[in-house]
Write a protein that holds these residues in place. Sequence first.
Motif, PDB file in Angstrom:
ATOM      1  N   LYS A 297      26.999  21.358  45.384  1.00 14.46           N
ATOM      2  CA  LYS A 297      26.190  22.578  45.266  1.00 14.46           C
ATOM      3  C   LYS A 297      26.886  23.785  45.878  1.00 14.46           C
ATOM      4  O   LYS A 297      26.721  24.907  45.406  1.00 14.46           O
ATOM      5  CB  LYS A 297      24.826  22.383  45.936  1.00 14.46           C
ATOM      6  N   LYS A 298      27.683  23.570  46.918  1.00  8.43           N
ATOM      7  CA  LYS A 298      28.378  24.678  47.584  1.00  8.43           C
ATOM      8  C   LYS A 298      29.707  25.049  46.921  1.00  8.43           C
ATOM      9  O   LYS A 298      30.356  25.993  47.351  1.00  8.43           O
ATOM     10  CB  LYS A 298      28.622  24.338  49.055  1.00  8.43           C
TER      11      LYS A 298
ATOM     12  N   LYS B 224      31.336  25.340  39.846  1.00  5.56           N
ATOM     13  CA  LYS B 224      30.123  25.579  39.048  1.00  5.56           C
ATOM     14  C   LYS B 224      30.381  26.665  38.004  1.00  5.56           C
ATOM     15  O   LYS B 224      30.004  26.508  36.838  1.00  5.56           O
ATOM     16  CB  LYS B 224      28.944  25.936  39.959  1.00  5.56           C
TER      17      LYS B 224
ATOM     18  N   ALA C 228      23.679  22.901  34.429  1.00  8.98           N
ATOM     19  CA  ALA C 228      23.034  21.984  35.374  1.00  8.98           C
ATOM     20  C   ALA C 228      21.826  21.374  34.683  1.00  8.98           C
ATOM     21  O   ALA C 228      21.060  22.068  34.009  1.00  8.98           O
ATOM     22  CB  ALA C 228      22.628  22.737  36.631  1.00  8.98           C
TER      23      ALA C 228
ATOM     24  N   GLU D  34      20.035  16.145  41.100  1.00 11.21           N
ATOM     25  CA  GLU D  34      20.727  16.461  42.346  1.00 11.21           C
ATOM     26  C   GLU D  34      20.643  15.251  43.257  1.00 11.21           C
ATOM     27  O   GLU D  34      19.777  14.403  43.089  1.00 11.21           O
ATOM     28  CB  GLU D  34      20.074  17.652  43.060  1.00 11.21           C
TER      29      GLU D  34
ATOM     30  N   GLU E  23      26.030  16.753  52.403  1.00  5.80           N
ATOM     31  CA  GLU E  23      26.151  17.705  51.297  1.00  5.80           C
ATOM     32  C   GLU E  23      25.494  17.172  50.034  1.00  5.80           C
ATOM     33  O   GLU E  23      25.471  15.972  49.791  1.00  5.80           O
ATOM     34  CB  GLU E  23      27.630  18.018  51.017  1.00  5.80           C
ATOM     35  N   TYR E  24      25.002  18.105  49.233  1.00  5.51           N
ATOM     36  CA  TYR E  24      24.341  17.759  47.977  1.00  5.51           C
ATOM     37  C   TYR E  24      25.242  18.096  46.797  1.00  5.51           C
ATOM     38  O   TYR E  24      26.010  19.059  46.836  1.00  5.51           O
ATOM     39  CB  TYR E  24      23.020  18.535  47.833  1.00  5.51           C
ATOM     40  N   HIS E  25      25.098  17.273  45.763  1.00  8.01           N
ATOM     41  CA  HIS E  25      25.787  17.587  44.523  1.00  8.01           C
ATOM     42  C   HIS E  25      24.764  17.650  43.397  1.00  8.01           C
ATOM     43  O   HIS E  25      23.630  17.208  43.541  1.00  8.01           O
ATOM     44  CB  HIS E  25      26.924  16.609  44.220  1.00  8.01           C
ATOM     45  N   MET E  26      25.181  18.254  42.301  1.00  5.68           N
ATOM     46  CA  MET E  26      24.297  18.417  41.163  1.00  5.68           C
ATOM     47  C   MET E  26      25.061  18.039  39.896  1.00  5.68           C
ATOM     48  O   MET E  26      26.291  18.118  39.867  1.00  5.68           O
ATOM     49  CB  MET E  26      23.775  19.850  41.095  1.00  5.68           C
TER      50      MET E  26
ATOM     51  N   TYR F 281      26.219  18.521  36.116  1.00  8.23           N
ATOM     52  CA  TYR F 281      26.460  19.479  35.035  1.00  8.23           C
ATOM     53  C   TYR F 281      26.756  18.687  33.766  1.00  8.23           C
ATOM     54  O   TYR F 281      27.526  17.733  33.797  1.00  8.23           O
ATOM     55  CB  TYR F 281      27.649  20.382  35.371  1.00  8.23           C
TER      56      TYR F 281
ATOM     57  N   THR G 186      32.348  15.186  42.056  1.00  6.76           N
ATOM     58  CA  THR G 186      32.291  15.222  43.484  1.00  6.76           C
ATOM     59  C   THR G 186      32.953  14.041  44.146  1.00  6.76           C
ATOM     60  O   THR G 186      32.690  12.911  43.831  1.00  6.76           O
ATOM     61  CB  THR G 186      30.847  15.320  43.949  1.00  6.76           C
TER      62      THR G 186
END
Length: 195
Positions: free
Chosen positions: A126-127, A132, A142, A146, A154-157, A159, A192
Motif C-alpha cells: 500500500k505504501k 501503484k 485495485a 488487501e 505492512e499491508y498489501h493490496m 491489482y 509484494t
Amino acid sequence: MIRKAQTKDISRLAEIEVFGKRVAYRPIYQDDNGSFNMIQVGNIIDEYRSNPALLEHILVYDDGIVKGMINWKDCPNGGATDEIELYCFYVEPFFKGQGIGRMLLEHLVDEAVKRHKKKMYAWVLKKNASAKRFYERNGFAADGREGLVEGTTEYHMCYVRELGAVLPESDEKSGNGMLQKTEEKTDVQDSTAHF
C-alpha cells in the motif's frame, strides 16, 4: 530484447532482484537486517543454481545487458486456471525510466493472452506509490483485496488487469499497441516481497 531467462543470467537476475528489493522495500520496511543481511546476491544465485526450474517463467529484457526481469505463476494458491500472478518484477535501478518494465509487462500480457488467460494480478504494498502508479498506468486496478504481509506490519493490496481489454486511447501509441513511455522512473518494484 525480451527473452526467457537462461542459466547464464543467474548472476544478473540475483543482482537485479537484490537491488530492486532494497530500493523498493527498505524505505517502507525500514529493516536494515532484512535489506542487507537476509537478502544476499549469493543466496539467490545458490537458489537458482540448485533449482533451475525457478527460471521457467522468468522473462528478461536483454539488449546486451540484462536490465530487467519479470516472473509469474500459473494458478497460484489453487486459483482459477485462467489467471496468472506477477511476482519478482524488477528493473535494474540504473535503467529505470526507460520503459523496460512496460515492455516486459506487455510481452507477458501478449504471452498470457496466447495461453488463454483472462486476468493478471499483482500484490503491491500500500505504501509503494510508484508501483501503484505503474500498474494503474498499465491497465491494472485495485480490486479491493488487501491483507497484512506475513511477518510484517505492512499491508498489501491486489491489482488486477483484465486481459484482452482495450486500454484507453490516450494510453497507447498509435499503431503498435505498445503503451507510451513516460519519463517518470517507476518501472515497477513490487508484487509484494518481504525479507
